[in-house]
Design a protein around this motif. Structure first.
Motif, short mmCIF file in Angstrom:
data_model
loop_
_atom_site.label_atom_id
_atom_site.label_comp_id
_atom_site.label_asym_id
_atom_site.label_seq_id
_atom_site.Cartn_x
_atom_site.Cartn_y
_atom_site.Cartn_z
N LEU A 121 -47.54 -8.03 -17.09
CA LEU A 121 -47.76 -9.48 -17.10
C LEU A 121 -48.74 -9.93 -18.19
CD1 LEU A 121 -47.97 -10.16 -13.26
CD2 LEU A 121 -46.04 -10.60 -14.79
N GLY A 122 -49.50 -8.99 -18.75
CA GLY A 122 -50.41 -9.35 -19.83
C GLY A 122 -51.65 -10.08 -19.35
N LEU A 123 -52.26 -9.59 -18.27
CA LEU A 123 -53.44 -10.27 -17.73
C LEU A 123 -54.73 -9.87 -18.44
CD1 LEU A 123 -52.62 -10.33 -13.90
CD2 LEU A 123 -51.94 -11.93 -15.73
N GLY A 124 -54.67 -8.87 -19.31
CA GLY A 124 -55.77 -8.60 -20.23
C GLY A 124 -56.92 -7.77 -19.72
N ALA A 125 -56.87 -7.26 -18.49
CA ALA A 125 -57.98 -6.44 -17.99
C ALA A 125 -58.01 -5.12 -18.76
CB ALA A 125 -57.84 -6.18 -16.50
N PRO A 126 -59.20 -4.60 -19.05
CA PRO A 126 -59.27 -3.39 -19.87
C PRO A 126 -58.88 -2.12 -19.13
CG PRO A 126 -61.47 -4.06 -19.19
CD PRO A 126 -60.53 -5.17 -18.77
N HIS A 127 -58.96 -2.13 -17.79
CA HIS A 127 -58.84 -0.88 -17.03
C HIS A 127 -57.68 -0.87 -16.03
CE1 HIS A 127 -60.80 -3.68 -14.44
NE2 HIS A 127 -60.84 -2.85 -13.43
N ALA A 128 -56.79 -1.85 -16.10
CA ALA A 128 -55.63 -1.88 -15.20
C ALA A 128 -54.51 -2.67 -15.85
CB ALA A 128 -56.01 -2.51 -13.85
#
Length: 333
Positions: A121-128
């Motif tokens: 989805l491209g939510l941008g979290a670095p670790h998931a």
């Protein structure tokens, strides 16, 4: 990962009262199961997993994993959790900011899902990575037309297509994944019991990997969480009679996987009250103050009654004198 952490995961995956989550601050997948719910369990030397008709979880063993047990204050009670953490570099995922096709999900927990297509989805979290899994070819074709765009971009129909398709949600970290098979609730509805997901764009904008109340050390990221049975709340967060065995079990986890300074503060409070000592000065940092309040609330919940405890509560935690049920979600503080 040492033997103690492996033992923790084996015990937790086999306990139907233990709940799990994976995600970030503002986007999270949760896995839980009922005691009598059919489940396929696997406990090996390198992974654990549980799969039901409603969802599944798999956690891999990793020697770099650090388990961190902690407690935090809620409105009138406390939360408890164990984070499974990796160093930031080791825990890094795609950090994609736009809808991205990842291909067939060969790592799906059920063989029947492995030909379906994952879209990040491209939510941008670095670790998931936060994905949906599409089994219908027509829906996959439609979504491909919007790849490369932010799903919450004005005018982007991608999220509408996803909601209409009601696909599996698959949230992935370097330590494993949670899959949710239950339908996505309508915007006006509440999440179903059992496995479900939350995506809250406003909270995602903070860029945090975890709540400020959780003492994750600098340079580390939480790649999954487990929530052992709470002594004063059931799995839905409702008040229940205090269970000393549950309390003692998590205090053992705190002693093994928690911050020694936090545990020492709690023990100082407990020892002072046992000795009938009046309130005295205690450490003033944020987590130290929380430790004092949690120790007091736990004594009260366990049925300890004394004028000295009342004095400590009055000085350090007036809110802990209240008896109303805690409205806070056990997993989101």
């Amino acid at each position: 990962m040492n033997a103690a952490t492996i033992d923790l995961l084996h015990r937790a995956i086999g306990d139907p009262d233990t709940q799990w989550s994976l995600g970030t601050f503002g986007a999270i997948a949760e896995f839980s199961r009922d005691r009598d719910e059919p489940v396929i369990l696997r406990q090996s030397g390198d992974a654990v997993s549980a799969v039901t008709a409603r969802g599944g979880i798999a956690i891999r063993h990793d020697p770099r994993n650090r388990a961190l047990a902690s407690e935090s204050i809620t409105r009138s009670g406390w939360n408890q959790r164990i984070a499974l953490c990796l160093p930031e570099a080791d825990g890094a995922m795609g950090a994609r900011a736009v809808l991205t096709e990842l291909g067939a999900d060969g790592a799906a927990l059920r063989a029947s899902d492995r030909d379906s297509i994952l879209f990040d989805l491209g939510l941008g979290a670095p670790h998931a990575d936060f994905c949906v899994r599409i089994g219908d070819p027509d829906t996959a074709t439609e979504l491909r037309r919007h790849a490369g765009r932010a799903v919450f971009e004005t005018g982007n129909p991608a999220m509408r297509l996803i909601l209409a398709a009601n696909p599996h949600r698959v949230f992935i970290s370097r330590l494993g994944r949670i899959e949710v098979y239950q339908p996505i609730p309508p915007a006006t509805g509440r999440s179903p019991e059992g496995p479900h997901t939350h995506v809250l764009p406003k909270l995602l904008k903070s860029g945090r990997t975890h709540p400020a109340t959780e003492p994750i050390p600098g340079g580390w990221v939480p790649c999954a969480h487990l929530y052992p049975p709470h002594p004063a709340r059931d799995g839905l967060g409702e008040a229940r009679p205090f269970d000393p065995a549950r309390h003692d079990a998590f205090q053992s986890d705190i002693a093994r996987f928690g911050n020694p300074e936090f545990l020492a503060i709690k023990r100082r409070v407990q020892d002072a009250i046992a000795a009938q000592q009046p309130p005295s000065a205690m450490p003033g940092d944020r987590h130290g103050r929380a430790g004092i309040r949690i120790a007091l609330r736990q004594l009260k919940a366990a049925g300890h009654v004394s004028p000295v405890l009342q004095s400590w509560l009055q000085d350090f935690d007036p809110a802990g004198l209240e008896t109303e049920a805690d409205e806070a979600d056990l997993h989101h503080d």
